[in-house]
Design an enzyme around this catalytic site. Structure first.
Site, PDB file in Angstrom:
ATOM      1  N   TYR A  33       0.828  -1.207   0.000  1.00 19.06           N
ATOM      2  CA  TYR A  33       0.000   0.000   0.000  1.00 19.06           C
ATOM      3  C   TYR A  33       0.857   1.250   0.000  1.00 19.06           C
ATOM      4  O   TYR A  33       2.075   1.183   0.207  1.00 19.06           O
ATOM      5  CB  TYR A  33      -0.961  -0.009   1.197  1.00 19.06           C
ATOM      6  CG  TYR A  33      -0.329   0.286   2.535  1.00 19.06           C
ATOM      7  CD1 TYR A  33       0.503  -0.632   3.162  1.00 19.06           C
ATOM      8  CD2 TYR A  33      -0.549   1.504   3.183  1.00 19.06           C
ATOM      9  CE1 TYR A  33       1.084  -0.353   4.391  1.00 19.06           C
ATOM     10  CE2 TYR A  33       0.027   1.790   4.420  1.00 19.06           C
ATOM     11  CZ  TYR A  33       0.846   0.856   5.013  1.00 19.06           C
ATOM     12  OH  TYR A  33       1.427   1.133   6.223  1.00 19.06           O
TER      13      TYR A  33
ATOM     14  N   GLU B 270      11.764   2.428  14.358  1.00 18.88           N
ATOM     15  CA  GLU B 270      10.874   3.479  13.852  1.00 18.88           C
ATOM     16  C   GLU B 270       9.577   3.432  14.645  1.00 18.88           C
ATOM     17  O   GLU B 270       9.392   2.606  15.533  1.00 18.88           O
ATOM     18  CB  GLU B 270      10.613   3.293  12.356  1.00 18.88           C
ATOM     19  CG  GLU B 270       9.973   1.971  12.002  1.00 18.88           C
ATOM     20  CD  GLU B 270       9.848   1.738  10.494  1.00 18.88           C
ATOM     21  OE1 GLU B 270       9.742   2.713   9.733  1.00 18.88           O
ATOM     22  OE2 GLU B 270       9.839   0.555  10.106  1.00 18.88           O
TER      23      GLU B 270
ATOM     24  N   LYS C 244       6.498  -2.011   1.884  1.00 19.76           N
ATOM     25  CA  LYS C 244       5.324  -1.430   2.547  1.00 19.76           C
ATOM     26  C   LYS C 244       4.127  -2.365   2.371  1.00 19.76           C
ATOM     27  O   LYS C 244       3.258  -2.146   1.525  1.00 19.76           O
ATOM     28  CB  LYS C 244       5.047  -0.037   1.973  1.00 19.76           C
ATOM     29  CG  LYS C 244       4.155   0.800   2.866  1.00 19.76           C
ATOM     30  CD  LYS C 244       4.203   2.255   2.455  1.00 19.76           C
ATOM     31  CE  LYS C 244       3.143   3.093   3.107  1.00 19.76           C
ATOM     32  NZ  LYS C 244       3.226   3.143   4.571  1.00 19.76           N
TER      33      LYS C 244
ATOM     34  N   LEU D 121      11.165   1.371   7.281  1.00 16.73           N
ATOM     35  CA  LEU D 121      10.637   1.727   5.974  1.00 16.73           C
ATOM     36  C   LEU D 121      11.276   3.054   5.568  1.00 16.73           C
ATOM     37  O   LEU D 121      11.393   3.964   6.395  1.00 16.73           O
ATOM     38  CB  LEU D 121       9.110   1.904   6.061  1.00 16.73           C
ATOM     39  CG  LEU D 121       8.445   2.310   4.750  1.00 16.73           C
ATOM     40  CD1 LEU D 121       8.357   1.112   3.803  1.00 16.73           C
ATOM     41  CD2 LEU D 121       7.054   2.889   5.000  1.00 16.73           C
TER      42      LEU D 121
HETATM   43  N1  PMP Z   1       7.445   3.711   8.916  1.00 18.30           N
HETATM   44  C1  PMP Z   1       6.314   2.988   8.935  1.00 18.30           C
HETATM   45  C2  PMP Z   1       6.322   1.641   9.564  1.00 18.30           C
HETATM   46  C3  PMP Z   1       5.136   3.510   8.347  1.00 18.30           C
HETATM   47  O1  PMP Z   1       4.014   2.783   8.365  1.00 18.30           O
HETATM   48  C4  PMP Z   1       5.152   4.795   7.788  1.00 18.30           C
HETATM   49  C5  PMP Z   1       3.913   5.417   7.216  1.00 18.30           C
HETATM   50  N2  PMP Z   1       3.333   4.678   6.232  1.00 18.30           N
HETATM   51  C6  PMP Z   1       6.363   5.506   7.801  1.00 18.30           C
HETATM   52  C7  PMP Z   1       7.496   4.931   8.375  1.00 18.30           C
HETATM   53  C8  PMP Z   1       6.463   6.871   7.190  1.00 18.30           C
HETATM   54  O2  PMP Z   1       6.527   6.786   5.794  1.00 18.30           O
HETATM   55  P1  PMP Z   1       5.985   7.953   4.874  1.00 18.30           P
HETATM   56  O3  PMP Z   1       6.730   9.187   5.265  1.00 18.30           O
HETATM   57  O4  PMP Z   1       6.307   7.515   3.495  1.00 18.30           O
HETATM   58  O5  PMP Z   1       4.513   8.068   5.145  1.00 18.30           O
END
Ligand code: PMP
Length: 290
Positions: free
Chosen positions: A33, A182, A149, A207
């Site tokens: 996603y 994270e 993701k 991620l």
């Molecule tokens: N880490 C994780 C585990 C996440 O789910 C997200 C948000 N989807 C992020 C980091 C932040 O990523 P982004 O800045 O691309 O939303």
């Protein structure tokens, strides 16, 4: 106005928007996603989000459900049909529908595509900026491919529910050595005494956030020092500031980690500034420009 979802070629009212019981997203979380922010009627950093989607799909050998150009049109159409000016657009691609079996379905099975969009109230996001958020910490129990993701988010569901029960907004996960990986749905940052931004390198355990990348670009342009290195929960508790980044939360200042209050318990000036100026350098794609 009723919300509209896109499901496999059709724009439907939410109550009619369904996927098959044998969709592999539902059966195995065999799906990926993306979430993009919608800011002032524009989709933020869509190119980077679709680049990351392409990588997630190829790592899992899932085929694009439609061409990238078609997907861009669908994202804009769903935002427009839901009249979202500030909020988010969500897309999910699964390996498709097939009789339940762990191994991949027959070649030629079409992947599934769902797209939804919703508004986020400005007063809610303003409150985060003004008050900051609290985070709790919990061991990172996820699988090793967190660079992809996927919709397999059960570890984050449990982590964030634990945070919520403790009165916090986010859970920071830490690895076996005590280093923060994270947040449940965000990347984690601290600011050292000399104003350096510290965030874990994207090579392992996290991620590669699109918002994280935008902050790294911003820092580069502004001459703000950045150190991409792991940091421990203990170091974070003694940091000058902390914050989290994600497409929906942009930059959220952290004012408390577990029982440790950061600074004077108010959002730090660096995090607040990053949030205020975040949209200066990002790609903004008008929804109605087609
Ligand atoms: N880490 C994780 C585990 C996440 O789910 C997200 C948000 N989807 C992020 C980091 C932040 O990523 P982004 O800045 O691309 O939303």
């Amino acid at each position: 106005m009723s919300r509209i979802a896109y499901v496999n070629g059709r724009y439907l009212p939410h109550r009619e928007a369904c996927v098959h019981v044998e969709d592999r997203g539902y059966q195995f979380a065999d799906a990926v996603y993306e979430v993009c922010e919608v800011f002032d009627g524009k989709i933020v950093d869509m190119t980077r989000h679709l680049d990351r989607l392409g990588r997630s799909l190829s790592e899992l050998s899932i085929v694009w459900p439609v061409s990238r150009a078609a997907l861009e049109r669908i994202l804009r159409e769903v935002v427009a049909r839901n009249r979202v000016t500030n909020g988010l657009v969500y897309l999910q691609v699964s390996r498709g529908v097939a009789k339940r079996d762990f191994t991949f379905p027959a070649p030629g099975t079409k992947s599934s595509l769902v797209v939804t969009s919703r508004s986020i109230q400005r007063d809610v996001s303003m409150k985060v900026t003004e008050d900051g958020i609290r985070v709790t910490t919990t061991p990172d129990i996820r699988w090793q491919r967190v660079d992809i993701k996927t919709t397999g988010l059960l570890a984050q569901v449990l982590a964030k529910e634990g945070a919520k029960r403790a009165g916090a907004k986010e859970a920071w996960m830490f690895d076996k050595e005590g280093y923060v990986t994270e947040g449940g749905s965000s990347n984690a940052w601290i600011v050292t005494a000399d104003g350096t931004l510290v965030t874990r390198p994207a090579e392992s355990g996290i991620l590669k956030g699109i918002t994280r990348a935008a902050i790294l670009d911003f820092a580069g342009r502004e001459g703000i020092k950045v150190d991409e290195r792991p940091f421990t929960v203990e170091e974070a508790k003694g940091a000058r500031e902390a914050f989290v980044t994600s497409a929906t939360g942009i930059v959220s200042p952290v004012v408390q980690i577990d029982d440790a209050v950061l600074g004077n318990g108010r959002p730090g000036s660096i995090a607040s500034d990053l949030r205020r100026r975040f949209h200066e350098g990002v790609e903004l794609l008008p929804v109605r420009a087609y």
